[in-house]
Design a protein around this motif. Structure first.
Motif, PDB file in Angstrom:
ATOM      1  N   VAL A 127       0.044 -13.670   4.330  1.00 18.16           N
ATOM      2  CA  VAL A 127      -0.939 -12.771   4.581  1.00 18.16           C
ATOM      3  C   VAL A 127      -2.501 -13.377   4.912  1.00 18.16           C
ATOM      4  N   ARG A 128      -3.173 -12.665   5.932  1.00 19.37           N
ATOM      5  CA  ARG A 128      -4.563 -13.018   6.325  1.00 19.37           C
ATOM      6  C   ARG A 128      -5.650 -12.741   5.337  1.00 19.37           C
ATOM      7  N   THR A 129      -6.082 -13.655   4.696  1.00 19.12           N
ATOM      8  CA  THR A 129      -7.340 -13.369   3.742  1.00 19.12           C
ATOM      9  C   THR A 129      -8.416 -13.734   4.351  1.00 19.12           C
ATOM     10  N   ALA A 130      -8.460 -14.332   5.677  1.00 20.14           N
ATOM     11  CA  ALA A 130      -9.756 -14.462   6.490  1.00 20.14           C
ATOM     12  C   ALA A 130      -9.299 -14.812   7.800  1.00 20.14           C
ATOM     13  N   GLY A 131     -10.502 -14.593   8.698  1.00 24.15           N
ATOM     14  CA  GLY A 131     -10.414 -14.842  10.116  1.00 24.15           C
ATOM     15  C   GLY A 131      -9.406 -13.822  10.966  1.00 24.15           C
ATOM     16  N   SER A 132      -9.301 -13.936  12.095  1.00 24.48           N
ATOM     17  CA  SER A 132      -8.547 -13.070  12.965  1.00 24.48           C
ATOM     18  C   SER A 132      -7.087 -13.546  13.432  1.00 24.48           C
ATOM     19  N   GLU A 133      -6.475 -12.540  13.892  1.00 26.50           N
ATOM     20  CA  GLU A 133      -4.965 -12.462  14.015  1.00 26.50           C
ATOM     21  C   GLU A 133      -4.405 -13.967  14.256  1.00 26.50           C
ATOM     22  N   ARG A 134      -4.828 -14.560  15.374  1.00 22.14           N
ATOM     23  CA  ARG A 134      -4.085 -15.751  15.586  1.00 22.14           C
ATOM     24  C   ARG A 134      -4.706 -17.020  14.956  1.00 22.14           C
ATOM     25  N   ASP A 135      -5.772 -16.841  14.200  1.00 21.23           N
ATOM     26  CA  ASP A 135      -6.388 -18.182  13.693  1.00 21.23           C
ATOM     27  C   ASP A 135      -5.526 -18.912  12.663  1.00 21.23           C
ATOM     28  N   VAL A 136      -5.565 -20.250  12.788  1.00 20.42           N
ATOM     29  CA  VAL A 136      -4.657 -20.906  12.048  1.00 20.42           C
ATOM     30  C   VAL A 136      -5.203 -21.042  10.556  1.00 20.42           C
ATOM     31  N   GLU A 137      -6.397 -20.892  10.200  1.00 21.37           N
ATOM     32  CA  GLU A 137      -7.145 -21.044   9.048  1.00 21.37           C
ATOM     33  C   GLU A 137      -7.015 -19.444   8.448  1.00 21.37           C
ATOM     34  N   GLY A 138      -7.165 -19.316   7.152  1.00 18.46           N
ATOM     35  CA  GLY A 138      -7.260 -17.837   6.685  1.00 18.46           C
ATOM     36  C   GLY A 138      -5.901 -17.395   6.496  1.00 18.46           C
ATOM     37  N   ILE A 139      -4.991 -18.114   6.520  1.00 18.23           N
ATOM     38  CA  ILE A 139      -3.435 -17.586   6.179  1.00 18.23           C
ATOM     39  C   ILE A 139      -3.223 -17.994   4.692  1.00 18.23           C
ATOM     40  N   SER A 140      -2.698 -17.070   3.838  1.00 21.36           N
ATOM     41  CA  SER A 140      -2.287 -17.179   2.443  1.00 21.36           C
ATOM     42  C   SER A 140      -0.864 -16.988   2.324  1.00 21.36           C
ATOM     43  N   VAL A 141      -0.277 -17.396   1.029  1.00 12.89           N
ATOM     44  CA  VAL A 141       0.982 -16.680   0.834  1.00 12.89           C
ATOM     45  C   VAL A 141       0.879 -16.152  -0.638  1.00 12.89           C
ATOM     46  N   VAL A 142       1.288 -14.955  -0.441  1.00  9.23           N
ATOM     47  CA  VAL A 142       1.466 -14.269  -1.853  1.00  9.23           C
ATOM     48  C   VAL A 142       2.846 -14.074  -2.392  1.00  9.23           C
ATOM     49  N   MET A 143       2.980 -14.148  -3.696  1.00  8.64           N
ATOM     50  CA  MET A 143       4.376 -13.539  -4.246  1.00  8.64           C
ATOM     51  C   MET A 143       4.345 -12.059  -4.883  1.00  8.64           C
ATOM     52  N   ILE A 144       5.227 -11.207  -4.127  1.00  8.02           N
ATOM     53  CA  ILE A 144       5.019  -9.870  -4.370  1.00  8.02           C
ATOM     54  C   ILE A 144       6.402  -9.468  -4.944  1.00  8.02           C
ATOM     55  N   ALA A 145       6.455  -8.665  -6.348  1.00  7.15           N
ATOM     56  CA  ALA A 145       7.760  -8.321  -6.832  1.00  7.15           C
ATOM     57  C   ALA A 145       8.188  -7.241  -6.012  1.00  7.15           C
ATOM     58  N   SER A 146       9.436  -7.208  -5.708  1.00  6.16           N
ATOM     59  CA  SER A 146      10.216  -6.399  -4.660  1.00  6.16           C
ATOM     60  C   SER A 146       9.963  -4.861  -5.072  1.00  6.16           C
ATOM     61  N   ASN A 147       9.726  -4.672  -6.319  1.00  5.10           N
ATOM     62  CA  ASN A 147       9.727  -3.412  -6.794  1.00  5.10           C
ATOM     63  C   ASN A 147       8.298  -2.638  -6.985  1.00  5.10           C
ATOM     64  N   THR A 148       7.319  -3.384  -6.343  1.00 11.87           N
ATOM     65  CA  THR A 148       5.786  -3.144  -6.539  1.00 11.87           C
ATOM     66  C   THR A 148       5.858  -1.752  -5.544  1.00 11.87           C
ATOM     67  N   PRO A 149       4.982  -0.695  -5.995  1.00 13.64           N
ATOM     68  CA  PRO A 149       4.721   0.358  -5.253  1.00 13.64           C
ATOM     69  C   PRO A 149       4.080   0.171  -4.115  1.00 13.64           C
ATOM     70  N   GLY A 150       4.210   0.573  -3.126  1.00 11.68           N
ATOM     71  CA  GLY A 150       3.682   0.614  -1.742  1.00 11.68           C
ATOM     72  C   GLY A 150       4.494  -0.411  -0.712  1.00 11.68           C
ATOM     73  N   ILE A 151       5.758  -0.754  -1.269  1.00 10.35           N
ATOM     74  CA  ILE A 151       6.495  -1.520  -0.336  1.00 10.35           C
ATOM     75  C   ILE A 151       7.609  -0.521   0.297  1.00 10.35           C
ATOM     76  N   VAL A 152       7.449  -0.512   1.583  1.00 13.32           N
ATOM     77  CA  VAL A 152       8.539   0.445   2.127  1.00 13.32           C
ATOM     78  C   VAL A 152       9.374  -0.408   2.952  1.00 13.32           C
ATOM     79  N   ARG A 153      10.757  -0.650   2.458  1.00 14.90           N
ATOM     80  CA  ARG A 153      11.779  -1.399   3.253  1.00 14.90           C
ATOM     81  C   ARG A 153      12.778  -0.646   3.873  1.00 14.90           C
ATOM     82  N   ARG A 154      13.054  -1.165   5.096  1.00 14.40           N
ATOM     83  CA  ARG A 154      14.033  -0.759   5.877  1.00 14.40           C
ATOM     84  C   ARG A 154      15.181  -1.787   5.765  1.00 14.40           C
TER      85      ARG A 154
END
Lengths: 377, 399
Positions: free
Chosen positions: A170-197
């Motif tokens: 996920v991007r926590t700072a900067g703009s689309e292709r910046d190498v800085e500002g990228i983070s990794v979060v762990m999200i349980a698959s059953n969290t509301p708001g996740i739409v999976r195809r």
């Protein structure tokens, strides 16, 4: 110089060969593909029991050692049998990210479960506009109180349909292709708001396109330092890339072997087609491609295990993926062509190997992507 | 030497364009645009529209319903059809068996079969290949034993494209098992409703059942359904195969697909802030393919010009088959590279008629890899490209 396998590697190889021989006949694999989960829970438990799920991890993390050369040995055997269990997506890539980024507490919480086979992970890293660029992250995570709010869409999340948790870039700072500002979060698959195809890939694996709509994630779900995840992402993807390269080496060998055997038995014009020189030379060319692919994958695995700068490791992986992509195209097409019509059928395993090696070329960056990356580094 | 169109030809081009704009059914156009596979009814409906216009069979002699077009007109027609996305008529009746009936059939056979082929009332499939007779077609083993006024046919034919729809099948069968292999073969037309015929689907690697095996178990075929002389079928079949090869270059279709590929590349982000058409490596690959198709186009025009002055299509047509299929397969490769990760989803429901859910990938991306897989058949069917090279070696180079 020594290119021979260690005793441990030989044991690992033999143990996979035994498993495959006993459990992974073509029809048995077909039944696994047709099942709801798309992989066998019994096989997965057996992988854990045999210790294979510990292979990607260092001894410090409680693993087998984490050598790329060990992974290469394992993956080549998986490739020969077209094993579909989500080892690379969940354990090598997912586990690799946890190992590279996780805090001691996070690792202690996640890695034993992963190695025991009771946790399924998937990594949501690629986006439509980004093609193969891991730094192209438009999915955002804005801090809102003690939570992140995650919004965006990820494509081809391998193992997404069965994962208990998703590791999302996920991007926590900067703009689309910046190498800085990228983070990794762990999200349980059953969290509301996740739409999976969910879908099956052309080569029989399971994956998903996943949209995150204002998904609330506690700040504690962050893996590693905020905004500094890209190097670990690249490193983990490189190890996964090496794994699919080794898998392809096994699959390509099978394509060559099956084609040569078929050419000895298929009679046309009163002779086995393997007796025609025009076809012999083409099979010789297939053999050359297979051997070069095997050689460069060994180079890459040994480079990953060596104490060398990260850029050199990246260059080695890109060299391997580029060459394997080329071999996949050539050997895959020739195997089908020399089999003729029967090579086009779903009934014969040749088409399944062909599809797998073709799919491998398209994932984690195709041959062109990695040739360009090699040139850049 | 002059490759430009005359004013009359340009006028004809306008006529074709106007016809296609007005008459090509929008439902079929829509299906093709959405990559929905066409069904039997779609093909038949469109062919009947062409038939009403008198354009169903441009290659037939005028006496049997052909158009009497020049080579240039045929070329213009094919090009405009491809540009409009209109499917070529299913070849088995119109382009494969009809030329054999016209050339070698008797008057009764011509009257009986040709009008229904022209009007698309009857669907034909081919019965050439067998499980053990592929490239070496003359080693075929299906037998036809004469019993009074019938042949009794036994054996198995394979790779029958769309045979599940077929009303009739044209077959090569062995009528003399003692003769040298090319010499004991006859050409039979067989009603698919005959007792003893069983059709079983063969699933291809992309999951489609587009080909079949056809089994013959003591199938009785009237002798009057034999084309020409007994044991002379191989001669007739060779004519058919040459025709099949001239129809196989597919230049107009490849040109259209190449344009689609360029448009797709221009719209595809390269992940670095630009698009894929600006990527020098990808642009170079597209250019190379475009140049290959240009060379192929002029090779085909030369072949057409030779045919229009009365020469039969010769062994040179093997070039068209080899290069035409290689060019088409190259476009498949590039489309797959363009789709990148979005070529991997296998979502056939997305290509069903009436699907209104969210598409995975941009237009056509999710079918790119499947199309690549499916089109590997092109270098295998119609006489594999290896067999074409044998023909060039022997018949052209005299080796």
């Amino acid at each position: 110089m020594d290119f021979s396998f260690s005793d441990e590697q030989q044991m690992l190889q033999e143990s996979v060969q035994k498993f495959v021989h006993r459990h992974y006949a073509f029809d048995a694999r077909r039944a696994i593909l047709a099942s709801a989960a798309g992989y066998s829970a019994e096989h997965w438990a057996l992988f854990a029991e045999l210790g294979w799920l510990t292979v990607p991890f260092s001894e410090a993390d409680g693993g087998f050692g984490g050598l790329a050369t060990d992974l290469m040995v394992l993956m080549e055997e998986f490739g020969k049998a077209l094993v579909v269990e989500p080892f690379v997506a969940g354990v090598v890539l997912g586990g690799g990210l946890v190992s590279a980024l996780g805090s001691p507490a996070q690792k202690e919480h996640l890695l034993p479960e992963l190695m025991a086979g009771s946790l399924q992970l998937a990594c949501a890293l690629y986006e439509e506009q980004g093609r193969y660029n891991l730094a192209s992250v438009a999915t955002t995570a804005h801090v809102s109180g003690s939570h992140f709010l995650v919004n965006g869409t990820k494509v081809l999340v391998l193992n997404g349909p069965v994962a208990d948790a998703l590791l999302v870039s996920v991007r926590t700072a900067g703009s689309e292709r910046d190498v800085e500002g990228i983070s990794v979060v762990m999200i349980a698959s059953n969290t509301p708001g996740i739409v999976r195809r969910d879908y099956t890939t052309v080569d029989g694996h399971r994956a998903a396109q996943i949209r995150f709509d204002n998904v609330q994630v506690p700040v504690s779900a962050l893996l590693g330092q905020q905004g500094a995840a890209l190097p670990a992402l690249q490193q983990s993807v490189d190890r996964a890339t090496l794994c699919v390269c080794a898998e392809a080496v096994g699959a390509l060998d099978m394509l060559l072997h099956k084609t040569v055997e078929y050419s000895k038995t298929r009679q046309q014009f009163g002779a086995p087609i393997g007796s025609f020189q025009a076809l012999q030379h083409r099979m010789a060319d297939m053999f050359i491609e297979c051997e070069l692919a095997r050689s460069i994958v060994m180079m890459a695995a040994m480079t990953l295990d060596a104490d060398v700068p990260e850029a050199q490791k990246q260059r080695a992986v890109s060299a391997a993926k580029s060459r394997v992509g080329k071999a996949a195209r050539k050997v895959g097409q020739e195997a089908v062509q020399l089999h003729g019509g029967i090579g086009m059928t779903d009934e014969l395993d040749v088409s399944h190997y062909f599809k797998r090696v073709t799919a491998i070329d398209s994932m984690f960056g195709n041959a062109d992507f990695h040739t360009a990356r090699f040139a850049r580094l | 030497m002059n490759a430009a169109f005359t004013p009359a030809e340009l006028e004809f081009q306008e006529e074709v364009r106007a016809f296609l704009a007005a008459e090509f059914p929008s439902e079929i156009r829509h299906k093709i645009a959405r990559h929905v596979p066409l069904e039997k009814d779609d093909f038949v409906r469109w062919q009947k529209v062409l038939h009403r216009k008198g354009w169903a069979a441009p290659n037939w002699p005028v006496a049997f319903g052909g158009t009497g077009w020049t080579a240039a007109q045929k070329y213009i027609f094919a090009q405009e059809m491809a540009k409009a996305g209109a499917p070529e008529p299913v070849p088995f009746g119109m382009k494969m068996v009809a030329p054999v009936i016209i050339t070698y059939g008797n008057d009764e056979q011509k009257q009986r079969f040709l009008p229904d082929i022209l009007a698309s009332n009857v669907w034909w499939c081919q019965g050439y290949s067998e499980p053990n007779a592929g490239s070496d077609l003359a080693s075929l083993k299906t037998t036809a034993v004469r019993e009074g006024n019938h042949y009794v046919v036994n054996g198995t034919k394979t790779w029958n494209t769309l045979g599940q729809y077929a009303d009739w099948i044209f077959c090569l069968v062995r009528t003399d098992i003692t003769a040298r292999k090319q010499e004991g073969i006859s050409f039979l037309l067989i009603d698919m409703k005959s007792p003893g015929i069983k059709v079983s689907p063969i699933y291809l690697l992309d999951g489609t059942p587009e080909v079949n095996e056809v089994h013959f178990d003591n199938v009785r075929v009237p002798v009057e359904n034999r084309i020409g002389e007994e044991n002379q079928g191989w001669t007739y079949a060779k004519v058919l195969l040459t025709h099949e090869r001239t129809n196989i270059a597919g230049v107009p279709r490849s040109k259209v697909r190449l344009e689609e590929l360029k448009a797709g590349a221009a719209a595809a982000p390269d992940g670095q802030g630009g698009n894929l058409l600006q990527d020098p490596v990808f642009a170079h690959k597209i250019a190379e393919t475009e140049i290959q198709i240009l060379a192929l186009e002029y090779a085909e025009l030369r072949a057409l010009a030779a045919v229009s002055v009365g020469k039969a299509p010769g062994p040179e047509s093997s070039i068209l088959k080899i290069v035409g299929t290689e060019a088409a397969q190259r476009i498949d490769e590039l489309a797959m590279e363009l789709a990148a990760l979005q070529g991997l989803p296998f979502v056939p429901e997305q290509f069903e008629d009436g699907f209104d859910g969210e598409l995975i990938g941009a237009e056509g991306e999710a079918s790119a890899m499947l199309t690549y897989f499916n089109n590997r058949k092109q270098s295998i069917f119609g006489g594999s490209n290896e067999i074409q090279k044998n023909i060039i070696s022997k018949a052209v180079l005299g080796l």
